[in-house]
Design a protein around this motif. Structure first.
Motif, mmCIF file in Angstrom:
data_model
loop_
_atom_site.group_PDB
_atom_site.id
_atom_site.type_symbol
_atom_site.label_atom_id
_atom_site.label_comp_id
_atom_site.label_asym_id
_atom_site.label_seq_id
_atom_site.Cartn_x
_atom_site.Cartn_y
_atom_site.Cartn_z
ATOM 1 N N ILE A 69 32.829 36.517 40.518
ATOM 2 C CA ILE A 69 33.063 36.895 39.122
ATOM 3 C C ILE A 69 33.355 38.392 39.017
ATOM 4 C CG2 ILE A 69 31.956 37.151 36.868
ATOM 5 C CD1 ILE A 69 30.540 34.498 37.396
ATOM 6 N N GLU A 70 32.602 39.201 39.756
ATOM 7 C CA GLU A 70 32.843 40.640 39.698
ATOM 8 C C GLU A 70 34.229 40.993 40.232
ATOM 9 O OE1 GLU A 70 30.316 44.554 40.256
ATOM 10 O OE2 GLU A 70 30.399 43.396 42.116
ATOM 11 N N ALA A 71 34.579 40.441 41.386
ATOM 12 C CA ALA A 71 35.892 40.741 41.973
ATOM 13 C C ALA A 71 37.019 40.212 41.096
ATOM 14 C CB ALA A 71 35.984 40.128 43.375
ATOM 15 N N MET A 101 26.302 42.705 39.213
ATOM 16 C CA MET A 101 27.719 43.003 39.002
ATOM 17 C C MET A 101 27.855 44.437 38.508
ATOM 18 S SD MET A 101 28.913 39.524 37.052
ATOM 19 C CE MET A 101 28.189 37.935 37.460
ATOM 20 N N GLU A 102 27.422 45.373 39.306
ATOM 21 C CA GLU A 102 27.357 46.771 38.877
ATOM 22 C C GLU A 102 28.722 47.337 38.510
ATOM 23 O OE1 GLU A 102 25.294 49.152 41.671
ATOM 24 O OE2 GLU A 102 23.397 48.053 41.479
ATOM 25 N N ARG A 103 29.731 47.066 39.336
ATOM 26 C CA ARG A 103 31.068 47.615 39.050
ATOM 27 C C ARG A 103 31.618 47.054 37.750
ATOM 28 N NH1 ARG A 103 35.509 46.626 42.910
ATOM 29 N NH2 ARG A 103 34.460 44.627 43.262
ATOM 30 N N LEU A 104 31.515 45.732 37.577
ATOM 31 C CA LEU A 104 32.081 45.093 36.393
ATOM 32 C C LEU A 104 31.330 45.509 35.135
ATOM 33 C CD1 LEU A 104 34.328 43.168 35.544
ATOM 34 C CD2 LEU A 104 32.702 41.279 35.743
ATOM 35 N N ALA A 123 35.222 45.137 30.161
ATOM 36 C CA ALA A 123 34.422 43.949 30.483
ATOM 37 C C ALA A 123 33.128 43.962 29.687
ATOM 38 C CB ALA A 123 34.117 43.897 31.977
ATOM 39 N N PHE A 124 32.607 42.753 29.434
ATOM 40 C CA PHE A 124 31.356 42.608 28.692
ATOM 41 C C PHE A 124 30.572 41.476 29.345
ATOM 42 C CE2 PHE A 124 28.563 41.046 25.389
ATOM 43 C CZ PHE A 124 28.148 42.183 24.719
#
Length: 345
Positions: free
Chosen positions: A87-89, A124-127, A133-134
């Motif tokens: 999901i993050e990627a 999901m630190e980056r996202l 993004a939310f």
């Protein structure tokens, strides 16, 4: 204090969120993250006055006729398959393409297990730091219906706020898949590289719901195993009865690597192609209408069950239950008596 301000303060007290319904709706429609967060907090609340305010908010947004429509993507997979990494990627890839991405987590098991899904923002630190993004985990609930209602309303809020893609994650393999499939446009099943024995362990019903099967971790030493697994699943999918809502080639199996971020763009291309075909064929609109009807009926059932827990129905139910236990009346007659007395049946 003038009348308009007074009315605003009165509504503030009603929502308990420091903002009136009209201002909250306007903030959501403007894409304000703070307003969106407050709105989701409101719909998650179980307080009766908050539920009333949430109903008013959803009605206000519906009346706005904003015309915004997100691609609702349901995502499931067994624990350890790499859903959060995917999901993050995937979300980062979409935001890089200019898409606004919302992520919702449906976790009906968290009330029992305290599942780690509530740690989504740390996983999901980056996202979570991405402005476009939310991410919002579902609150712990003891029953799936409560989670489903709040998730459906949260999807509508994200759409109204202008998010073009909404990912709805579920914890995997169970009743929650059916619930998520009934509120999304596409359903994706994430799988790990495996052998034939593991292939037999995937429930046929879940495979029949899926539009795309993604074999994750197709990198390094697992690359060959992922390719073989993808072929196995592709063969299994060909044996399933073709669905009228699918163009040629769907449902399909694909390999991806969330860790190396390969194959993600191709997955999005396939999703958008499937969505385009369904829109042109009329299936998209029919499916949305069917889902609306399904959730209307679900709301009615939830409401009836809620009434059974209130007085005087609860007291009458307890009295009849004691009579059934004592053999003074049959269960069928007792149920019929209760329904006729309080529901007019």
């Amino acid at each position: 204090m003038d009348k308009a301000v007074a009315r605003g303060h009165k509504r503030d007290r009603k929502t308990g969120l420091g903002m009136d319904i009209e201002a909250l709706a306007e903030g959501v429609l403007a894409g304000e993250r703070r307003a969106l967060a407050r709105a989701i907090t409101l719909i998650e609340s179980g307080r009766a006055d908050h539920r009333d305010a949430a109903t008013q908010l959803m009605a206000r947004l519906n009346a706005a006729d904003h015309g915004r429509e997100a691609m609702r993507i349901g995502l499931s997979g067994t624990p350890g398959v790499g859903k959060s990494t995917f999901i993050e990627a995937f979300g980062m890839m979409l935001t890089a393409r200019g898409e606004a991405v919302g992520v919702l987590a449906v976790d009906p098991s968290s009330a029992r297990s305290g599942g780690s899904i509530l740690g989504d923002k740390t996983r999901m630190e980056r996202l979570s730091r991405e402005p476009a993004a939310f991410i919002r985990p579902s609150p712990a609930q003891s029953h799936l219906g409560g989670v489903a209602r709040r998730t459906r309303e949260a999807i509508a809020l994200l759409e109204a706020a202008g998010f073009g893609a909404v990912l709805v994650e579920t914890v995997g393999v169970g009743q929650s898949e059916t619930v998520v499939a009934e509120m999304t446009d596409l359903f994706v099943l994430l799988l790990a590289p495996a052998g034939g024995d593991e292939l037999q362990g995937v429930k046929r019903g879940i495979m029949e719901m899926a539009d795309i099967l993604l074999i994750n971790k197709a990198d390094g030493e697992l690359q060959a195993a992922a390719t073989r697994t993808c072929s196995d699943y592709a063969g299994a999918l060909r044996l399933l009865r073709k669905r009228p809502q699918d163009p040629e080639g769907f449902p399909k199996a694909m390999t991806v690597s969330a860790m190396e971020e390969t194959g993600l763009a191709r997955v999005w291309d396939e999703m958008t192609e499937l969505a385009r075909w369904r829109r042109e064929s009329g299936h998209w609109e029919r499916r949305r209408a069917e889902q609306a009807r399904h959730w209307f009926e679900a709301e009615v059932r939830e409401g009836l069950l809620a009434r059974l827990g209130r007085e005087p129905v609860r007291g009458a139910m307890a009295t009849l239950a004691r009579q059934v236990e004592a053999g003074e009346i049959t269960a069928a007659i007792a149920a019929d008596t209760l329904l006729r007395e309080y529901l007019g049946g």
